[in-house]
Design an enzyme around this catalytic site. Structure first.
Site, PDB file in Angstrom:
ATOM      1  CE1 TYR A 204      13.696  15.679  68.646  1.00 28.21           C
ATOM      2  CE2 TYR A 204      15.734  16.005  69.826  1.00 28.21           C
ATOM      3  CZ  TYR A 204      14.661  16.527  69.159  1.00 28.21           C
ATOM      4  OH  TYR A 204      14.537  17.884  68.983  1.00 28.21           O
TER       5      TYR A 204
ATOM      6  NE  ARG B  54      11.032  16.554  76.521  1.00 24.42           N
ATOM      7  CZ  ARG B  54      11.910  17.560  76.447  1.00 24.42           C
ATOM      8  NH1 ARG B  54      11.485  18.813  76.528  1.00 24.42           N
ATOM      9  NH2 ARG B  54      13.197  17.321  76.328  1.00 24.42           N
TER      10      ARG B  54
ATOM     11  NE  ARG C 225       8.696   5.574  51.532  1.00 22.05           N
ATOM     12  CZ  ARG C 225       7.573   6.128  51.078  1.00 22.05           C
ATOM     13  NH1 ARG C 225       6.797   5.480  50.241  1.00 22.05           N
ATOM     14  NH2 ARG C 225       7.240   7.350  51.438  1.00 22.05           N
TER      15      ARG C 225
ATOM     16  CG  HIS D 188       2.707   6.048  53.973  1.00 23.03           C
ATOM     17  ND1 HIS D 188       3.265   5.665  52.781  1.00 23.03           N
ATOM     18  CD2 HIS D 188       2.880   7.392  54.055  1.00 23.03           C
ATOM     19  CE1 HIS D 188       3.751   6.726  52.165  1.00 23.03           C
ATOM     20  NE2 HIS D 188       3.536   7.791  52.913  1.00 23.03           N
TER      21      HIS D 188
ATOM     22  CE  LYS E 219      13.946  16.906  72.786  1.00 22.51           C
ATOM     23  NZ  LYS E 219      14.018  18.235  72.184  1.00 22.51           N
TER      24      LYS E 219
ATOM     25  CG  LEU F 111       9.476  19.891  73.370  1.00 24.82           C
ATOM     26  CD1 LEU F 111       8.961  18.618  72.727  1.00 24.82           C
ATOM     27  CD2 LEU F 111      10.986  19.937  73.296  1.00 24.82           C
TER      28      LEU F 111
HETATM   29  N1  PDD Z   1      15.609  20.962  71.638  1.00 24.59           N
HETATM   30  N2  PDD Z   1      11.268  23.588  71.864  1.00 24.59           N
HETATM   31  C1  PDD Z   1      11.866  22.932  70.843  1.00 24.59           C
HETATM   32  C2  PDD Z   1      11.203  22.924  69.516  1.00 24.59           C
HETATM   33  C3  PDD Z   1      13.093  22.269  71.065  1.00 24.59           C
HETATM   34  O1  PDD Z   1      13.667  21.589  70.052  1.00 24.59           O
HETATM   35  C4  PDD Z   1      13.700  22.332  72.355  1.00 24.59           C
HETATM   36  C5  PDD Z   1      15.006  21.660  72.658  1.00 24.59           C
HETATM   37  C6  PDD Z   1      13.039  23.034  73.375  1.00 24.59           C
HETATM   38  C7  PDD Z   1      13.594  23.111  74.779  1.00 24.59           C
HETATM   39  O2  PDD Z   1      13.383  21.887  75.471  1.00 24.59           O
HETATM   40  P1  PDD Z   1      14.379  21.435  76.635  1.00 24.59           P
HETATM   41  O3  PDD Z   1      14.439  22.561  77.604  1.00 24.59           O
HETATM   42  O4  PDD Z   1      13.749  20.230  77.209  1.00 24.59           O
HETATM   43  O5  PDD Z   1      15.725  21.183  75.992  1.00 24.59           O
HETATM   44  C8  PDD Z   1      11.821  23.639  73.089  1.00 24.59           C
HETATM   45  C9  PDD Z   1      16.773  20.150  71.852  1.00 24.59           C
HETATM   46  C10 PDD Z   1      17.812  20.710  72.757  1.00 24.59           C
HETATM   47  C11 PDD Z   1      17.313  19.666  70.520  1.00 24.59           C
HETATM   48  O6  PDD Z   1      16.490  19.403  69.659  1.00 24.59           O
HETATM   49  O7  PDD Z   1      18.522  19.495  70.366  1.00 24.59           O
END
Ligand code: PDD
Length: 281
Positions: A35, A54, A101, A103, A146, A202
């Site tokens: 996401y 990203r 389903r 894996h 992400k 992240l």
């Molecule tokens: N999350 N680290 C983690 C684990 C995160 O989930 C997020 C942001 C960040 C910051 O990344 P960025 O600056 O690109 O938003 C760091 C988003 C906002 C969410 O999961 O809703």
């Protein structure tokens, strides 16, 4: 009302309450997807290129082809955005619906693509500061992607909330990684420090913007690992994310950070960050 909002699902724009996916979607079955969260300030997507890059990197980690090009993504997302509001786009791509389903990756699959836009609610505590707690980082070795596998993150966040605080700051083998849903900065002897990019964090877009702005404004800023002890001794602690921006931490594990109020470097950086956002309008 959120229910009437137009969202994007698999090539169509439709009301949120009509957007349905199959229970055989691999996102539902396995959390097999990625996401992005992209702020939109008055209709301008904030650092879209960085978010797109990203997204591509996350897709590569899970070995899924990007269903759209850069221009196609932009064209697809812009109709969701309201030019009079500050919002964020949530978009998700999964490995799609499978016949059963299993894996193993399916031989062929059509990814499920979903996107919606929601208001950015100014985070309570952004200006006054928040409390945070430290805890052992229970996550895996793919934190640089992400992915929608957020179970460990939500357990950390909920544990922080249960402790009467707003964020969990995660520590792996004595080294600070990041927040449950944010990156972490400290100020030590006036120097801004954030952990370097690795598979333990992240690569936050907000983090990168702050590091670049610090360099541009000639504020001392280093990307290096720091320990729990350094975190505890820091003059300032911040957590950063797209939806909350730069949030000062004023209490860590029940102990005041600095003077127990947002620090001078935060005041300076927040002003720089807000001015930078304005300059993009
Ligand atoms: N999350 N680290 C983690 C684990 C995160 O989930 C997020 C942001 C960040 C910051 O990344 P960025 O600056 O690109 O938003 C760091 C988003 C906002 C969410 O999961 O809703």
């Amino acid at each position: 009302m959120l229910e009437n909002k137009t969202v994007f699902l698999n090539g169509q724009y439709l009301p949120l309450n009509e957007a349905n996916i199959s229970v055989l979607d691999r996102g539902f079955l396995f959390g097999d997807g990625i996401y992005e969260v992209i702020p939109s300030y008055l209709g301008q997507l904030f650092h879209f290129k960085a978010h797109f890059e990203r997204l591509e990197a996350s897709l590569q980690v899970i070995r899924l082809a990007n269903p759209y090009s850069y221009d196609e993504w932009l064209a697809l997302l812009m109709p969701l955005v309201d030019a009079t509001k500050n919002e964020y786009i949530y978009l998700q791509i999964t490995r799609g619906v499978v016949p059963k389903r299993d894996h193993a990756f399916p031989e062929t699959s059509v990814p499920t693509v979903f996107a919606m836009c929601s208001p950015i609610v100014v985070f309570q505590g952004r200006e006054t500061g928040i409390k945070a707690v430290t805890m052992d980082d229970s996550r895996w070795q793919l934190c640089h992607a992400k992915t929608i596998n957020l179970l460990a993150n939500i357990l950390h966040r909920q544990a922080a909330l249960d402790a009467g605080t707003a964020e969990a700051i995660l520590v792996k083998d004595g080294i600070v990684t990041e927040g449950a849903a944010s990156n972490v900065f400290i100020v030590t002897e006036g120097v801004l420090i954030t952990p370097p990019k690795s598979n333990a964090i992240l690569p936050g877009i907000t983090r990168d913007v702050i590091v670049n702005l610090a360099h541009e404004k000639q504020l001392a800023c280093r990307e290096e690992f720091f320990t729990l002890a350094q975190l505890q001794a820091a003059e300032e602690i911040w957590v950063t994310s797209s939806t909350r921006e730069i949030v000062p931490v004023i209490e860590l594990d029940g102990v005041c950070v600095g003077k127990g109020c947002p620090g001078a470097v935060w005041v300076q950086m927040d002003a720089i960050f807000q001015a930078y956002k304005q300059s993009l309008q």
